[in-house]
Design an enzyme around this catalytic site. Structure first.
Site, PDB file in Angstrom:
ATOM      1  N   GLY A 162      -4.384   3.219  -2.068  1.00  0.00           N
ATOM      2  CA  GLY A 162      -3.626   1.969  -2.082  1.00  0.00           C
ATOM      3  C   GLY A 162      -2.923   1.714  -0.768  1.00  0.00           C
ATOM      4  O   GLY A 162      -2.530   2.644  -0.058  1.00  0.00           O
ATOM      5  N   GLY A 164      -0.044  -1.265   1.054  1.00  0.00           N
ATOM      6  CA  GLY A 164       0.873  -2.359   0.781  1.00  0.00           C
ATOM      7  C   GLY A 164       1.760  -2.601   1.978  1.00  0.00           C
ATOM      8  O   GLY A 164       1.606  -1.949   3.025  1.00  0.00           O
ATOM      9  N   PHE A 166       4.735  -1.806   2.325  1.00  0.00           N
ATOM     10  CA  PHE A 166       5.641  -0.684   2.562  1.00  0.00           C
ATOM     11  C   PHE A 166       4.951   0.479   3.233  1.00  0.00           C
ATOM     12  O   PHE A 166       5.586   1.316   3.874  1.00  0.00           O
ATOM     13  CB  PHE A 166       6.244  -0.202   1.242  1.00  0.00           C
ATOM     14  CG  PHE A 166       5.214   0.385   0.309  1.00  0.00           C
ATOM     15  CD1 PHE A 166       4.889   1.727   0.363  1.00  0.00           C
ATOM     16  CD2 PHE A 166       4.563  -0.416  -0.608  1.00  0.00           C
ATOM     17  CE1 PHE A 166       3.939   2.266  -0.491  1.00  0.00           C
ATOM     18  CE2 PHE A 166       3.613   0.117  -1.469  1.00  0.00           C
ATOM     19  CZ  PHE A 166       3.295   1.452  -1.401  1.00  0.00           C
ATOM     20  N   VAL A 169      -0.709   4.832  -0.010  1.00  0.00           N
ATOM     21  CA  VAL A 169      -0.660   5.803  -1.102  1.00  0.00           C
ATOM     22  C   VAL A 169      -1.941   6.621  -1.079  1.00  0.00           C
ATOM     23  O   VAL A 169      -3.047   6.058  -0.999  1.00  0.00           O
ATOM     24  CB  VAL A 169      -0.498   5.109  -2.472  1.00  0.00           C
ATOM     25  CG1 VAL A 169      -0.501   6.153  -3.588  1.00  0.00           C
ATOM     26  CG2 VAL A 169       0.786   4.301  -2.514  1.00  0.00           C
ATOM     27  N   LYS A 184       3.080   9.114  -1.551  1.00  0.00           N
ATOM     28  CA  LYS A 184       3.493   7.749  -1.243  1.00  0.00           C
ATOM     29  C   LYS A 184       4.151   7.745   0.130  1.00  0.00           C
ATOM     30  O   LYS A 184       5.226   8.322   0.307  1.00  0.00           O
ATOM     31  CB  LYS A 184       4.462   7.239  -2.314  1.00  0.00           C
ATOM     32  CG  LYS A 184       4.926   5.809  -2.120  1.00  0.00           C
ATOM     33  CD  LYS A 184       5.863   5.393  -3.261  1.00  0.00           C
ATOM     34  CE  LYS A 184       6.389   3.982  -3.096  1.00  0.00           C
ATOM     35  NZ  LYS A 184       7.320   3.607  -4.209  1.00  0.00           N
ATOM     36  N   ASP A 280      13.059  -3.150 -12.797  1.00  0.00           N
ATOM     37  CA  ASP A 280      11.753  -3.782 -12.570  1.00  0.00           C
ATOM     38  C   ASP A 280      10.700  -3.262 -13.549  1.00  0.00           C
ATOM     39  O   ASP A 280       9.592  -2.901 -13.156  1.00  0.00           O
ATOM     40  CB  ASP A 280      11.299  -3.542 -11.130  1.00  0.00           C
ATOM     41  CG  ASP A 280      10.237  -4.543 -10.667  1.00  0.00           C
ATOM     42  OD1 ASP A 280      10.133  -5.627 -11.285  1.00  0.00           O
ATOM     43  OD2 ASP A 280       9.520  -4.255  -9.698  1.00  0.00           O
TER      44      ASP A 280
END
Length: 426
Positions: A162, A164, A166, A169, A184, A280
């Site tokens: 993954g 993103g 940020f 992963v 992460k 969240d």
């Protein structure tokens, strides 16, 4: 599982510590001769003892059937550990010059065995085991790195799964245990939250130890990134399960939803007891641990979470996903029951295939959430009355009357037989 663990025995060697829990699990903390760090459940210890017994003489292997061998005591030296099984046989574990773990039945002469028993009697009489609590967070290590390449000393088989805004992963394999973990990698420059919020995420995960909350094992850091080593869940997102059902014109069977919600409420009850507000909760932040029929789930992503101080009732730090936000979130007065509203939205979605509130803008969603009741009559025609009753108590705009996680778990819906529930085609 509680965030604390009770230990029956703890033994310290020159370079590492071995702890035996009251439930019989063996944990190792420290370095072998090659400097590799061991931590967490030493899952191989009991099976290794059984394997050693199987390779002993015929009489021993007959006595030591796999279901009968239990570790009852542990003694730790500079580089080796002795394990005592329930029927008195001692096994030796340790590192050779290459740092490889070896195990076998210890060939102890009679005087050595007598000395072992003598030490046991002295310890039990003059230094009896006392019950004490060790917090999980003590054993979540934080280590500095020069660069990301330093992770290769601890992990292998990096697989990118993954990306993103940020960072990235990876699924990795831990060298010490051989287990799959998730790494992460958070970019300090690209993170959407302040560095202080990253520290809150780490602190929240370190403080929590529950079967339905994602576990954190290690934290590494270099000048540009923070690396979180997390539990690996192979079953995929709950969101994917919902969309797959929707493609076939179905919603999840109510019995299945009940099983999922029970785990979520149990996790929230535990989380809130530890003063952690998630903020969240949504299907994208719930993972299935594996693909077995038991379908255990884990709540993930504490990037927006907050840890309340003792005596603190609410926070002004509003955050979350708008369609899952409680009315009080828009007023910037969040509390633990704000998570319960999000759980109610999730339950409504699982049962009906629709969100109770949606809109093209934040203002539209806010207006509906703060003024309009969900369409229970239209969306919940196929849902049992007892389930709708629970939904109404979760999606109650009056915070004082809204269910807590403990109250939700006591609701009659969780006493309904699964045989009364059927799959519904929308």
């Amino acid at each position: 599982m509680d965030a604390s663990r009770k230990w029956a025995r703890v033994s310290c060697g020159g370079t590492f510590t071995v702890a035996l829990s009251e439930s019989g699990e063996l944990y190792s903390f420290g370095y072998n001769q090659c400097g590799a760090l061991g931590h967490g459940p030493w899952d191989g210890a009991a099976s290794a003892a059984r394997q050693a017994a199987a390779h002993a003489d015929t009489a021993a292997s007959q006595r030591h059937r796999a279901d009968n061998v239990h570790i009852v005591d542990v003694a730790c030296g500079n580089y080796h550990t002795l394990l005592l099984t329930n029927d008195g046989i001692v096994y030796a574990m340790g590192s050779n010059g290459n740092g490889e773990c070896g195990l076998g039945a210890a060939k102890l002469h009679a005087p050595a065995s007598q000395f072992w028993r003598l030490i046991q009697r002295i310890r039990d009489r003059y230094f009896p085991a006392k019950e004490f609590v060790v917090q999980k967070q003590i054993f979540v290590n934080r280590q500095p790195l020069e660069t990301m390449s330093g992770l290769f000393s601890f992990f292998t088989d990096f697989e990118l799964v993954g990306t993103g805004s940020f960072g990235t992963v990876y699924v990795v394999r831990e060298l010490v245990s051989g287990k799959l973990r998730v790494c992460k990698c958070i970019s300090k420059a690209k993170a959407l939250v302040a560095a202080s919020q990253i520290e809150i995420e780490i602190s929240a995960m370190k403080a929590l130890n529950h079967p339905n909350i994602l576990k954190i094992f290690d934290v590494f850091e270099d000048a540009k990134h923070v690396y979180l080593i997390l539990e690996h869940c192979s079953g995929g997102e709950l969101y994917k399960r919902i969309t797959q059902s929707g493609k076939h014109g179905c919603v999840l069977a109510e019995g299945e939803v009940r099983g999922l919600m029970k785990q979520i409420f149990q996790a929230l009850a535990y989380m809130h007891s530890k003063k952690v507000l998630h903020k969240d909760l949504k299907p994208e932040n719930i993972l299935f641990n594996d693909r077995t029929t038991r379908e255990r789930i884990s709540i993930i992503d504490f990037g927006l979470s907050e840890i309340f101080d003792n005596g603190q009732d609410f926070t002004r730090n509003a955050a979350g996903t708008v369609t899952y936000m409680a009315p009080e979130v828009f007023a910037r007065k969040l509390c633990f029951k704000s998570d319960m509203w999000s759980a109610g939205v999730l339950m409504f979605l699982l049962l009906t295939g629709h969100l109770p509130y949606s809109g093209s803008t934040v203002l539209e969603v806010r207006r509906k959430v703060t003024r309009i009741e969900p369409a229970y009559e239209r969306r919940c025609q196929h849902v049992t009355k007892v389930a709708v009753d629970l939904l109404r108590n979760l999606l109650n705009r009056n915070v004082a009357k809204r269910f807590s996680a403990v109250e939700a778990l006591q609701h009659p819906w969780f006493k309904v037989s699964d045989t009364e529930i059927f799959e519904y085609r929308v």
